[in-house]
Write an enzyme that holds these catalytic residues in place. Sequence first.
Site, PDB file in Angstrom:
ATOM      1  N   GLU A  64       0.868  -1.165   0.000  1.00 38.61           N
ATOM      2  CA  GLU A  64       0.000   0.000   0.000  1.00 38.61           C
ATOM      3  C   GLU A  64       0.917   1.231   0.000  1.00 38.61           C
ATOM      4  O   GLU A  64       1.813   1.324   0.840  1.00 38.61           O
ATOM      5  CB  GLU A  64      -0.891  -0.005   1.256  1.00 38.61           C
ATOM      6  CG  GLU A  64      -1.874   1.136   1.220  1.00 38.61           C
ATOM      7  CD  GLU A  64      -2.789   1.218   2.439  1.00 38.61           C
ATOM      8  OE1 GLU A  64      -2.786   0.290   3.280  1.00 38.61           O
ATOM      9  OE2 GLU A  64      -3.500   2.232   2.536  1.00 38.61           O
ATOM     10  N   ARG A  89       5.008 -12.960   9.565  1.00 42.16           N
ATOM     11  CA  ARG A  89       5.625 -11.649   9.390  1.00 42.16           C
ATOM     12  C   ARG A  89       7.005 -11.629  10.017  1.00 42.16           C
ATOM     13  O   ARG A  89       7.241 -12.319  10.994  1.00 42.16           O
ATOM     14  CB  ARG A  89       4.905 -10.623  10.264  1.00 42.16           C
ATOM     15  CG  ARG A  89       3.744 -10.082   9.882  1.00 42.16           C
ATOM     16  CD  ARG A  89       3.138  -9.002  10.714  1.00 42.16           C
ATOM     17  NE  ARG A  89       2.214  -8.472   9.757  1.00 42.16           N
ATOM     18  CZ  ARG A  89       2.336  -7.329   9.135  1.00 42.16           C
ATOM     19  NH1 ARG A  89       3.286  -6.504   9.433  1.00 42.16           N
ATOM     20  NH2 ARG A  89       1.477  -6.966   8.230  1.00 42.16           N
ATOM     21  N   LYS A 111       3.751   0.692   9.332  1.00 40.35           N
ATOM     22  CA  LYS A 111       3.953   1.975   8.662  1.00 40.35           C
ATOM     23  C   LYS A 111       3.293   3.105   9.432  1.00 40.35           C
ATOM     24  O   LYS A 111       3.792   4.224   9.417  1.00 40.35           O
ATOM     25  CB  LYS A 111       3.404   1.899   7.233  1.00 40.35           C
ATOM     26  CG  LYS A 111       4.430   1.355   6.260  1.00 40.35           C
ATOM     27  CD  LYS A 111       3.879   1.295   4.853  1.00 40.35           C
ATOM     28  CE  LYS A 111       3.084   0.031   4.642  1.00 40.35           C
ATOM     29  NZ  LYS A 111       2.414  -0.056   3.371  1.00 40.35           N
TER      30      LYS A 111
HETATM   31  P1  ATP Z   1       2.284  -2.201   7.633  1.00 41.78           P
HETATM   32  O1  ATP Z   1       1.471  -2.451   8.832  1.00 41.78           O
HETATM   33  O2  ATP Z   1       3.728  -2.083   7.905  1.00 41.78           O
HETATM   34  O3  ATP Z   1       1.764  -1.062   6.814  1.00 41.78           O
HETATM   35  P2  ATP Z   1       1.098  -3.863   5.730  1.00 41.78           P
HETATM   36  O4  ATP Z   1       0.949  -5.327   5.668  1.00 41.78           O
HETATM   37  O5  ATP Z   1      -0.129  -3.080   5.920  1.00 41.78           O
HETATM   38  O6  ATP Z   1       2.181  -3.526   6.797  1.00 41.78           O
HETATM   39  P3  ATP Z   1       1.480  -3.490   2.980  1.00 41.78           P
HETATM   40  O7  ATP Z   1       2.086  -2.358   2.254  1.00 41.78           O
HETATM   41  O8  ATP Z   1       0.048  -3.736   2.814  1.00 41.78           O
HETATM   42  O9  ATP Z   1       1.846  -3.293   4.477  1.00 41.78           O
HETATM   43  O10 ATP Z   1       2.307  -4.824   2.698  1.00 41.78           O
HETATM   44  C1  ATP Z   1       2.716  -5.276   1.434  1.00 41.78           C
HETATM   45  C2  ATP Z   1       3.108  -6.715   1.565  1.00 41.78           C
HETATM   46  O11 ATP Z   1       4.198  -6.856   2.458  1.00 41.78           O
HETATM   47  C3  ATP Z   1       1.974  -7.552   2.104  1.00 41.78           C
HETATM   48  O12 ATP Z   1       1.874  -8.736   1.354  1.00 41.78           O
HETATM   49  C4  ATP Z   1       2.376  -7.833   3.521  1.00 41.78           C
HETATM   50  O13 ATP Z   1       1.867  -9.044   3.970  1.00 41.78           O
HETATM   51  C5  ATP Z   1       3.889  -7.820   3.440  1.00 41.78           C
HETATM   52  N1  ATP Z   1       4.463  -7.435   4.724  1.00 41.78           N
HETATM   53  C6  ATP Z   1       4.201  -6.326   5.435  1.00 41.78           C
HETATM   54  N2  ATP Z   1       4.851  -6.330   6.610  1.00 41.78           N
HETATM   55  C7  ATP Z   1       5.554  -7.479   6.649  1.00 41.78           C
HETATM   56  C8  ATP Z   1       6.428  -8.086   7.603  1.00 41.78           C
HETATM   57  N3  ATP Z   1       6.715  -7.490   8.767  1.00 41.78           N
HETATM   58  N4  ATP Z   1       6.962  -9.288   7.300  1.00 41.78           N
HETATM   59  C9  ATP Z   1       6.698  -9.887   6.128  1.00 41.78           C
HETATM   60  N5  ATP Z   1       5.881  -9.383   5.191  1.00 41.78           N
HETATM   61  C10 ATP Z   1       5.311  -8.193   5.436  1.00 41.78           C
HETATM   62 MG    MG Z   2      -1.719  -3.155   4.474  1.00 44.99          MG
END
Ligand code: ATP
Ligand code: MG
Length: 552
Positions: free
Chosen positions: A37, A262, A272
């Site tokens: 995102e 994760r 984020k």
């Molecule tokens: P955040 O809470 O940091 O914003 P998110 O999952 O909402 O994390 P996205 O930008 O939606 O962030 O994530 C893009 C991809 O990266 C998704 O497939 C997510 O599952 C993966 N991802 C995010 N954080 C992690 C993590 N800590 N370890 C492994 N994969 C991750």
């Molecule tokens: Mg997300």
Amino acid sequence: MSTTENQPSANFIRQIITNDLTSNKHNGNVATRFPPEPNGFLHIGHAKSICLNFGIAQENQGTCNLRFDDTNPEKESAEFMKAIEKDVNWLGFKWTAVYHSSDYFEQLYDYAVQLIKKGLAYVDSLSAEEIREYRGTLTQIGKESPDRSRPIAENLTLFKKMREGDFANGDYVLRAKIDMASPNINMRDPALYRIRRTHHHRTGNDWCLYPMYDYTHCISDAIEGITHSLCTLEFEDHRPLYDWVLEKIQISCRPQQIEFARLQLEYTVMSKRKLAQLVLENHVHGWDDPRMPTIAGLRRRGFTPTSIRDFCERIGITKKDAWIKIAVLESCIRDDLNENAPRAMAVIKPLRIVIENYPDEKVESLTIKNHPQKEEMGTRNVPFSKVILIEQDDFSLEPPAKFKRLIEGGEVRLRGSYVIKCEKVITDEQGKIIELRCSYDENTLGKKPEGRKVKGVIHWVSEQQSLPAELHLYEPLFTEANPEEQVNFMEVLNPKSLTIVTGARVEASLANTSARNRYQFERCAYFCVDTDSRAEKLIFNRTVSLRDTWLK
Ligand code: ATP
Ligand code: MG
């Protein structure tokens, strides 16, 4: 050596893919995607997902798309998209194509109309709060909304009006009609669309209703022909909804969602939202602050793409959550820099030495190896003269046992140079050491001294030719291993996460260095030239210590 480039280690996802290829499940195709995102910069957790998705595509001659999951216009921006593209490239990966969820807004809308026509979705006028109340709990089944039985024709008209902008935020949502008694709360008539009268950084003012993540993700995967949709464990309970949507709409591709744990790294935060708070409240100097766990921060700190890929390989892919120690990440970059960073000399807290028997005006140019083991890394010229600087800590008036550096009346070797002997210690009125008077043995350049053993070797720079430098030393951002466990993670911010050392001197060969160059400052630590560094003001960031400091 990293194993990433050679043989990737086995894990349960690679096993599933091998089995699928054997059974020809997806016609022998492997198609993955990395779907961030664009609401912030990528962090080291994303690197895990990037290495997995792009890695699996590479190994199987498959494809991997970069897909921006841009369905929350309030928090997303083109600036974040640019930063994400840069980081994925920097990590060494090339996407097959770049897409955006917003590319599919029209198709997503049409599929929603399909669901309404099949009696599988309805427009609900309950407020967000009422929906939450009606949803029930883990121990209590949900309650059906009075709008659940709204006739199809009316749903179609209302949904069209939602699109046309006839309503305000929150007036209506479109919900899937599944099962308010499902043990899985995600299946209790989840929302598919909500009204957001907001400008979108790509579609402008074309839309005032936006699709929800769960609805958007599975359809986007199917449109792109994704075979394996890899995501983190928190989506496990969403998988039935993922499959439900694809089963109910008319679409032929059936991606399979597979979840993995994760990355959780000690002494930092990874969401984020929390990283954005650190930036917005100025606890750090931007998303690329070298203390941040972002890819941009790690890059500025001096990490290499190889070290991050190596880290992702070492931690592996599992189904079980685990906390990874900072020492694991640090050892990856240390191993890389130990192999590949040229050596240089920097004196952090200088002590002046006058070599009394060295000619006053003479300046010698000594040839010193850039790497002790790697001839191919060549040599450099380092000036040597009568007045040099050594580290204050490399001299002791009252040396502890086994002190192998310089003492009064003792000898030490200067790295790549001569053996010197401390003849006299000059102190000020308070007894503080201000200068040492030494002699040098002119027969010890590249040769052992005759008739005696000199054990210690210390680093040095020539006072006149050396350059002033500012060193930035970093410690973890938080004082607790798991800051997110705190009531307020901001309360465990480490006030000493950055120390700025002024007054250091580095060897003259670094005059024309440029941003991001990495060095081992001998006997000190690994450093990287900061992006704000200028010829008239050199700035180096400490990437990592020479040895694991977490062991104590
Ligand atoms: P955040 O809470 O940091 O914003 P998110 O999952 O909402 O994390 P996205 O930008 O939606 O962030 O994530 C893009 C991809 O990266 C998704 O497939 C997510 O599952 C993966 N991802 C995010 N954080 C992690 C993590 N800590 N370890 C492994 N994969 C991750
Ligand atoms: Mg997300």
